[in-house]
Structures are given as C-alpha cells and as structure tokens.
Design an enzyme around this catalytic site. Structure first.
Site, short mmCIF file in Angstrom:
data_model
loop_
_atom_site.label_atom_id
_atom_site.label_comp_id
_atom_site.label_asym_id
_atom_site.label_seq_id
_atom_site.Cartn_x
_atom_site.Cartn_y
_atom_site.Cartn_z
N GLU A 134 0.57 -1.24 0.14
CA GLU A 134 0.08 0.00 -0.01
C GLU A 134 0.69 1.10 -0.04
OE1 GLU A 134 -2.86 -0.37 3.29
OE2 GLU A 134 -3.63 -2.41 2.52
N ASN A 175 2.18 -5.03 -3.15
CA ASN A 175 0.91 -5.40 -3.01
C ASN A 175 0.07 -4.09 -2.86
OD1 ASN A 175 -1.15 -7.20 -2.40
ND2 ASN A 175 -1.20 -6.94 -0.44
N HIS A 211 -10.28 -5.48 -2.57
CA HIS A 211 -11.45 -5.44 -1.26
C HIS A 211 -12.50 -4.56 -2.29
CE1 HIS A 211 -9.44 -6.86 1.95
NE2 HIS A 211 -7.99 -6.12 1.49
N GLU A 240 -6.57 -10.49 -1.42
CA GLU A 240 -7.12 -10.26 -0.33
C GLU A 240 -8.67 -9.96 -0.82
OE1 GLU A 240 -5.77 -6.88 2.30
OE2 GLU A 240 -3.59 -7.50 1.96
N ASP A 242 -12.54 -9.64 -1.15
CA ASP A 242 -13.91 -9.95 -0.40
C ASP A 242 -14.59 -8.85 -1.08
OD1 ASP A 242 -12.92 -7.46 0.94
OD2 ASP A 242 -12.77 -8.23 2.70
O1 G3I Z 1 -5.72 -7.86 18.95
C1 G3I Z 1 -6.43 -6.64 19.63
C2 G3I Z 1 -6.90 -7.01 20.85
O2 G3I Z 1 -6.19 -7.52 21.61
C3 G3I Z 1 -7.87 -5.71 21.16
O3 G3I Z 1 -8.53 -5.84 22.21
C4 G3I Z 1 -8.42 -5.09 19.92
C5 G3I Z 1 -8.99 -3.81 20.33
O4 G3I Z 1 -9.54 -2.89 19.35
O5 G3I Z 1 -7.84 -4.90 19.14
C6 G3I Z 1 -7.16 -5.92 18.41
O6 G3I Z 1 -6.20 -5.84 17.32
C7 G3I Z 1 -7.09 -5.48 16.06
C8 G3I Z 1 -6.51 -6.35 15.01
O7 G3I Z 1 -7.20 -6.22 13.68
C9 G3I Z 1 -6.95 -8.02 15.42
O8 G3I Z 1 -8.24 -7.92 15.46
C10 G3I Z 1 -6.72 -4.10 15.51
O9 G3I Z 1 -7.23 -3.06 16.65
C11 G3I Z 1 -7.10 -3.76 14.04
O10 G3I Z 1 -6.59 -2.54 13.91
C12 G3I Z 1 -6.70 -4.94 13.37
O11 G3I Z 1 -7.28 -4.54 12.16
C13 G3I Z 1 -6.71 -5.27 11.03
C14 G3I Z 1 -6.29 -4.18 10.16
O12 G3I Z 1 -5.67 -4.59 8.80
C15 G3I Z 1 -5.33 -3.35 10.61
O13 G3I Z 1 -5.28 -2.27 9.43
C16 G3I Z 1 -7.70 -6.27 10.30
O14 G3I Z 1 -7.71 -7.37 11.21
C17 G3I Z 1 -7.01 -6.79 9.04
O15 G3I Z 1 -7.95 -7.43 8.61
C18 G3I Z 1 -6.64 -5.60 7.98
O16 G3I Z 1 -5.95 -6.09 7.07
C19 G3I Z 1 -5.50 -5.38 6.01
C20 G3I Z 1 -4.55 -5.91 5.41
O17 G3I Z 1 -3.20 -6.07 6.27
C21 G3I Z 1 -3.81 -4.98 4.29
N1 G3I Z 1 -4.81 -4.50 3.39
C22 G3I Z 1 -6.21 -4.13 3.63
C23 G3I Z 1 -6.62 -5.02 4.93
C24 G3I Z 1 -7.99 -4.68 5.49
O18 G3I Z 1 -7.96 -3.52 6.02
#
Ligand code: G3I
Length: 317
Positions: A134, A175, A211, A240, A242
């Site tokens: 990105e 990517n 996405h 990725e 969806d």
């Molecule tokens: O694990 C913690 C947890 O302990 C805490 O209680 C909770 C509270 O907010 O947060 C949890 O972490 C979260 C993590 O996902 C796991 O669930 C983060 O806040 C959250 O920001 C994180 O989001 C991820 C996101 O990337 C971050 O930018 C998404 O799961 C994930 O699907 C998403 O993936 C990205 C790719 O890496 C890159 N391309 C886009 C894609 C979608 O946004």
C-alpha cells in the site's frame, strides 16, 4: 435466506484450479474453532496470516519479538501441506509505536533488520512475501509514509534487495488495493514495477488486494490490467479478495456479490501468470469489514455458520 449447497458438491476450491487458492487466517480462531480450522484445511491450499506477521505485532516493544501467532500459523501450514503468503514487511499501518522515535539516520538499518529478522525466521517456509504494501495513494502519488518521508523513493528497491538476500527462495511482491482496474493508481504501480524491473530490482510479483464493494461497481479493465502487469514479466495474484455489501444481505445483493467474485476468479484464470487467488478471510463470522465500514459486511464466501454462499457456488458449481 438462501439455499445451502453442500460444499462437497464439486470438490473443494483448492482442487478445482491449478492456482494457489487461499484465505487470510487468524491464529486465535485456528486454535479455538474446530469448524473454522476444518473448512480452511478442506478448501484452501494457501494461507495468509491476517495480522500475525505485521511489524506492530511481532515487535511491539523494540528488540523484543513475539512470534507466537506467526509460528502457530506456519506450524499449521507445515503440518497440513499449505503454502504461505507472508504479510507484510514494509507497510505504513500497524507499525509499532516506538517507530515514532526512530531517527531518519537510523531508519534504513531498522527496516533492513526487520526484513532480515522476520524473513530469516521463516526462511524456506514462505512461498511469497508482501514486501511493500500500500505505498500509493489513490491518485497515484506516493503515500507520505514514514518510509517515504524519511528514506525517499529508494526505500522500495532497498526493501526488495534486502528481502531477496534474506530468503532467496521466496517470491517477492508489491501489494496494493484499488489497483484492480485501469486507473491512476494502477498506472502508477505499473510504471513503478516497470522501472524496478529495468533497474534489476528483485521483484517477482504484484498483488491486487481486491477489497470490493457492490455499491461501487466492478473495477473497469480488470483482466486487461492483470494482463499488462504480467506482460512486464512478473507474476500477479489476487491477495485479499472480499466483496462487501450493505447489510442486511438479501438474495439480490448476494447474487451481485457472487457475480463480482466470479469475475475476479475468471479474470485471474484468464491470465496465465495469475498464480494465486486468496480471499481476506473465508467466513462472515470473522471479517474486518463491519469494524471499518459500519453497516456493511457479509463479504466472504461462507456465511457465519460456514455454509457456502452463492458466491462460492458460482465459482465452484
Ligand atoms: O488484537 C487486538 C485486541 O487485543 C484488542 O482488544 C482489539 C481492540 O481494538 O484490537 C485487536 O487488534 C486489532 C486487530 O485487527 C486484530 O483483530 C486491531 O485493533 C485492528 O486494527 C486490526 O485490524 C486489521 C487491519 O488490517 C489493520 O489495519 C484487520 O484485522 C485486518 O483484516 C486488516 O487487514 C488489511 C491488510 O493487512 C492490508 N490490506 C487491507 C486489509 C483490510 O484493512
């Protein structure tokens, strides 16, 4: 809401194509949900850790590594004969907080150490890595990330060179999202990859996240876009996929979603160098979408009960 078709109707996804077909996974679900693990194992032959390999997760505190989630996923793939897409090494998001205190003079060696340490740990076990993720804004200019601001344009080539040295067997990818169709952002990515290839930078592939959202239409020129990148002499991959819909789902929305997934799938299969089709999670039980886009969701191939949705049966009738 819709007819549930047995997933065994035409064989699992991984068996109906000669592409890698994958999903993002979360280590905690893999450990705690037997049905999640079993559908993943049955349907897919590639796995991308959704968060577990990100810098902010593996090195939350500087110099103190936590590989538990990444190790668990890699261990699962080794035991079950799955390939892995490593995700991701150089990304502006999910960085550890201590990165704010890294000075410009120090940053280059910090990035090199990160790439070398993480890729070295899993050397030989990761088929492909998202090395740079990105790096463009939607208008095709370079995102003003900490890497761009403090290291300048050369950080991209440096990252690929360090990555090749760290694990020569891994395919190295750039990517991005909103690059599936022909537009300013994919033009910028195309020009960059062309330049990197001309300069002999070790880049092997381009990942298109895909996405999508039904309300924005299907990306125009998708297949032609994949083909023009492949013609540069790189592999391409859907990394990725969806397709989110406004909640709640109904049969019309699910049919539109199915047609988007089918177009993504067919376009990849029409391009010989499209080597992988990976979705960002496989079940609506767990998806990043509702957290990021309130009111939207149901973006995956399987519903919350792990029943295949119309999108699945459109791909795998
Ligand atoms: O694990 C913690 C947890 O302990 C805490 O209680 C909770 C509270 O907010 O947060 C949890 O972490 C979260 C993590 O996902 C796991 O669930 C983060 O806040 C959250 O920001 C994180 O989001 C991820 C996101 O990337 C971050 O930018 C998404 O799961 C994930 O699907 C998403 O993936 C990205 C790719 O890496 C890159 N391309 C886009 C894609 C979608 O946004």
């Amino acid at each position: 809401m819709w007819n549930s078709t047995p997933a065994s109707a035409a064989g699992p996804l991984k068996d109906i194509t000669n592409r890698y077909v994958g999903s993002a996974v979360a280590a905690n679900h893999l450990a705690s949900e037997v049905d999640y693990r079993s559908v993943l194992t049955r349907e897919f032959d590639n796995v991308t850790p959704e968060n577990e390999m990100k810098w902010g997760v593996v090195e939350t505190d500087r110099g103190q590594y936590n590989w538990s989630g990444a190790d668990a996923i890699v261990d699962y793939t080794q035991r079950n004969g799955k390939s892995v897409r490593g995700h991701t090494l150089v990304w502006h998001s999910q960085l550890p907080g201590w990165m704010n205190n890294v000075g410009a003079g120090e940053l280059r060696s910090v990035v090199q150490r990160h790439i070398t340490t993480e890729m070295g740990r899993y050397k030989g076990k990761i088929r492909a890595w998202d090395v740079v993720n990105e790096m463009f804004d939607d208008d095709g200019t370079r995102r003003a990330s900490v890497f761009q601001r403090k290291l300048g344009d050369g950080y991209v080539a440096d990252a690929f060179r360090w990555a090749r040295a760290a694990d020569p067997s891994a395919k190295l990818y750039i990517n991005d999202y909103n690059t599936e169709g022909l537009n300013a952002k994919s033009d910028a990515l195309y020009n960059l990859v062309q330049t990197l290839k001309q300069q002999g930078v070790p880049i092997d592939g381009v990942g298109f996240q895909a996405h999508l959202a039904t309300q924005y239409g299907f990306p125009g020129g998708y297949q032609a876009n994949l083909a023009r990148f492949a013609a540069l002499g790189v592999d391409v991959a859907i990394t990725e996929a969806d397709v989110r819909i406004p909640m709640p789902p109904d049969s019309t929305k699910l049919n539109t979603q199915a047609s988007y997934f089918k177009q993504l799938w067919d376009g990849c299969h029409a391009v010989a160098r499209c080597v992988e089709f990976t979705t960002w999670g496989f079940t609506d039980r767990h998806s990043w979408v509702p957290d990021t886009f309130p009111g939207q969701g149901a973006a995956c191939l399987f519903d919350t009960n792990l029943r295949p949705k119309p999108a699945y049966t459109r791909i795998n009738p």
